[in-house]
Each structure stands twice: as C-alpha cells, then as structure tokens.
Motif scaffolding. Structure first.
Motif, short mmCIF file in Angstrom:
data_model
loop_
_atom_site.label_atom_id
_atom_site.label_comp_id
_atom_site.label_asym_id
_atom_site.label_seq_id
_atom_site.Cartn_x
_atom_site.Cartn_y
_atom_site.Cartn_z
N ALA A 212 -4.99 -21.39 -20.98
CA ALA A 212 -5.76 -21.35 -22.22
C ALA A 212 -5.36 -22.45 -23.19
O ALA A 212 -6.17 -22.87 -24.03
N TYR A 213 -4.11 -22.94 -23.11
CA TYR A 213 -3.61 -23.98 -24.00
C TYR A 213 -2.94 -25.07 -23.17
O TYR A 213 -1.71 -25.17 -23.14
N ASP A 246 0.96 -16.40 -35.00
CA ASP A 246 -0.44 -16.77 -35.19
C ASP A 246 -1.39 -15.99 -34.28
O ASP A 246 -2.60 -16.22 -34.29
N HIS A 247 -0.84 -15.10 -33.44
CA HIS A 247 -1.62 -14.23 -32.55
C HIS A 247 -2.49 -15.03 -31.57
O HIS A 247 -3.52 -14.54 -31.11
N ARG A 248 -2.05 -16.24 -31.21
CA ARG A 248 -2.80 -17.02 -30.24
C ARG A 248 -2.62 -16.48 -28.82
O ARG A 248 -3.53 -16.55 -28.00
N LEU A 249 -1.44 -15.98 -28.55
CA LEU A 249 -1.18 -15.39 -27.23
C LEU A 249 -1.67 -13.95 -27.23
O LEU A 249 -1.57 -13.24 -28.22
N GLY A 252 -1.60 -9.36 -21.61
CA GLY A 252 -2.35 -9.39 -20.36
C GLY A 252 -2.55 -10.78 -19.80
O GLY A 252 -2.97 -10.92 -18.64
N GLN A 253 -2.26 -11.84 -20.59
CA GLN A 253 -2.44 -13.19 -20.08
C GLN A 253 -1.40 -13.51 -19.01
O GLN A 253 -0.25 -13.09 -19.07
N PHE A 254 -1.84 -14.31 -18.01
CA PHE A 254 -0.98 -14.76 -16.92
C PHE A 254 -0.32 -16.07 -17.35
O PHE A 254 -1.01 -16.98 -17.82
#
Length: 342
Positions: A212-213, A246-249, A252-254
């Motif tokens: 995602a980043y 900042d709640h970017r993560l 549940g993300q891999f």
C-alpha cells in the motif's frame, strides 16, 4: 623470404623502435573501483500481519429493543462513551418497585426492633424483619444493575467499525453490535524458523514494508515472544509493536518484516563482481603502481550486488571490478573508473 618470416621481422622492428623511443607496450584496459564505507545490517526477512492493539465486539449483556444509537460508523470514541440505549421502561418500573419494597422492609425492621426492646416480640421476628430488609436492598441493587445494562458504553478509547443493528431491532444477549479497534499502536504478528530462534530478542528493531505504501518503511520493536514453538511448522510466534498515530496502517494488512539483528554503520563494502573465487579462497585484484596484485579477503554479508569485507582490505585500495579475467599478478594494466567510457 617467406611471408610469415617477413611479418615476424616487421613486428620485431616495430617493437625495437618503440623501445628505442622510450615507449613501453600498453597493458589491457580494466575497470576499477574504490571500497566504500556504508551501513550494513544483519537482518531476518519474514512476513506477518497487522493487528489492533485491542479489539472487541460490542455486545449487550441483556436482551431488549434498541431505542437509540449514539455513534456513527467509523467514529473515534473514548472509554465510557454511550454507544447504544436499549428500551428501559421495564427496567425503570422494576427499579421503582424495588425501592418501594425496600422502604416497606426498612419500616418493618424498625417496628420489629421497637417491639423487641419493649418485650412485645421475640428474636425470631426481629431476625425475619432484618432478613427481609437485606433481601429488599439486594433486589434494589439488582434492579439498578439491570437498568445500567440498558446503556451500552465503550470499554476504552478506540475507533468503531460497521454496525450490525438498527434502531428498533430486538437484540439478544451476546448479539454483535459493532467492533471497536485500538489503532495506535498496532501489533505485528509473525513467525521465525527454529534455526533463528536464538537470534530474536525483546526490544529488537523491526522494519515493515507493504504494497500500500511502496518505498516507505515503518519501524517498530519486538515486545513479546511465545516461549512455545509450533510443533507442526517448528517456528516461533513473535509479536512486535509499531506506532500508528496517523492511522495509515490498518489491522489485517499483510506486511514484510525485517528483523534487524545487528548494524555496522562503517562497514567496508565492494562490488560482488570484483571478488575472484579460487578454490576455498576469495581473492581480489588490486592495481598498485599500475600493476596487478592479488590479495586474499574474508567476506561477510552479501546484499544486492555488494559484499562486506571483514578482513584483507583497509579501504584505500584500488580494485579491478571488470576485466580481471584477462590479467595476472605483476602485469601492467591501464585502468578507468567503472561505468565510464573507454
């Protein structure tokens, strides 16, 4: 004179004329590089998943009809905030009845005490009146607790998810209402193989990267180790923690996890193509005063075309990175920096 003999005579004459003019024959052209000082890390690469630091599904403890919702989906809430109100008409009526019963029980107990002091009553009647008073108090406390259960509140600070109910729904005890997640910090759960267990310690730094980043790295540290290894995969479960103000993560993300085992800020590195394997030895070709010199080295970590040199070089040498296959020790060579034109 044959053609071959004539050619040899001409070549010899040209060579002699070169020496006569003070010119030396030129050697082969090679590309050279300088060793560099840079940061080198020993790291363990694995993969894991992000999890909320705390996660709970809000559920009612009693059944009832939803009379009001006090939140929006995705809203940040504080611990103790009111989320859902259930219809409390019956609970309030029960509370009023319990208060009336307690009032009557206390008056009966006072009368029993008065009669007992005058000798107009026995101890048994006094005990029964006291027991009824205590039962009425307990009934009042129960009614108050039931009324409080109609007000469903957030147990701690967090962010709400998607609700599963609407106003007017009749909910059962234990039915899902909405999930509440603590997003800062986040947990990172991953596993390491059995052979690497001895290298993992509490407090070690981890670096996370995810699709995602692209190109970004998020840093955290190991906070817990499972003392028991998985018997099927022979791996150890590890948990790290990463800041997420900042709640970017998102839970549940891999993620790709790099566990930093050691760091050497001033490690000496050279291009991998400059290393010449010879049996069990590793050699490099140096250019010293225009001539080739062989030197044995000891290497450490290899990473992305670079080799860490642990012994054999001081850092101020000139190494042949391309063309060392056509030279030998003591041979004169011409050199140019790697990557430049001829």
């Amino acid at each position: 004179m044959s053609t071959r003999a004539y050619s040899l005579v001409v070549a010899a004459a040209l060579l002699w004329s070169g020496f006569a003019l003070g010119q030396e024959p030129q050697g082969p052209l090679v590309e050279v590089v300088q060793p560099q000082r840079t940061l080198v890390r020993d790291e363990l690469i694995t993969f894991g998943s992000l999890r909320s630091d705390e996660s709970v599904t809000i559920r009612p403890e009693i059944e009832g009809r939803v009379s009001r919702l006090h939140f929006r989906e995705g809203q940040a809430v504080s611990g103790g905030d009111l989320l859902v109100s259930l219809d409390d008409a019956i609970a309030r009526a029960e509370l009023a009845q319990a208060r009336a019963n307690l009032d009557l029980a206390e008056k009966n107990y006072q009368r029993a005490q008065m009669l007992f002091k005058r000798g107009a009553s026995n101890a048994q009647a006094l005990d029964e009146a006291q027991s009824q008073q205590q039962a009425a108090r307990a009934s009042l406390a129960l009614s108050q607790a039931r009324l409080e259960k109609t007000q469903i509140r957030a147990p701690y600070d967090g962010v709400l998810g998607l609700r599963q109910i609407s106003v007017g729904d009749y909910v059962e005890a234990g039915q899902d209402i909405v999930n509440l997640e603590v997003l800062d910090p986040l947990k990172v759960d991953f596993r390491v193989p059995q052979k690497a267990v001895g290298q993992i310690e509490l407090g070690q730094v981890v670096e996370l990267s995810l699709d995602a980043y692209p190109g970004e790295v998020f840093r955290g540290e190991i906070v817990a180790l499972n003392p028991r290894l998985d018997e099927v995969g022979r791996s150890q479960a590890v948990r790290a923690q990463v800041g997420n103000g900042d709640h970017r993560l998102k839970p549940g993300q891999f993620v790709k996890v790099s566990v930093i085992l050691a760091e050497r800020p001033q490690a000496l590195v050279i291009p991998e193509e400059a290393v010449m394997p010879l049996g069990s030895k590793l050699l490099v070709n140096l250019v010293v005063d225009g001539k080739v010199e062989l030197r044995e080295i000891q290497v450490g970590r290899r990473d992305r075309g670079r080799v860490e040199v642990n012994a054999g070089l001081s850092g101020d040498e000139t190494l042949i990175s391309a063309g060392w296959q056509k030279v030998k020790p003591g041979m004169a060579v011409r050199s140019k920096p790697a990557g430049e034109g001829a």
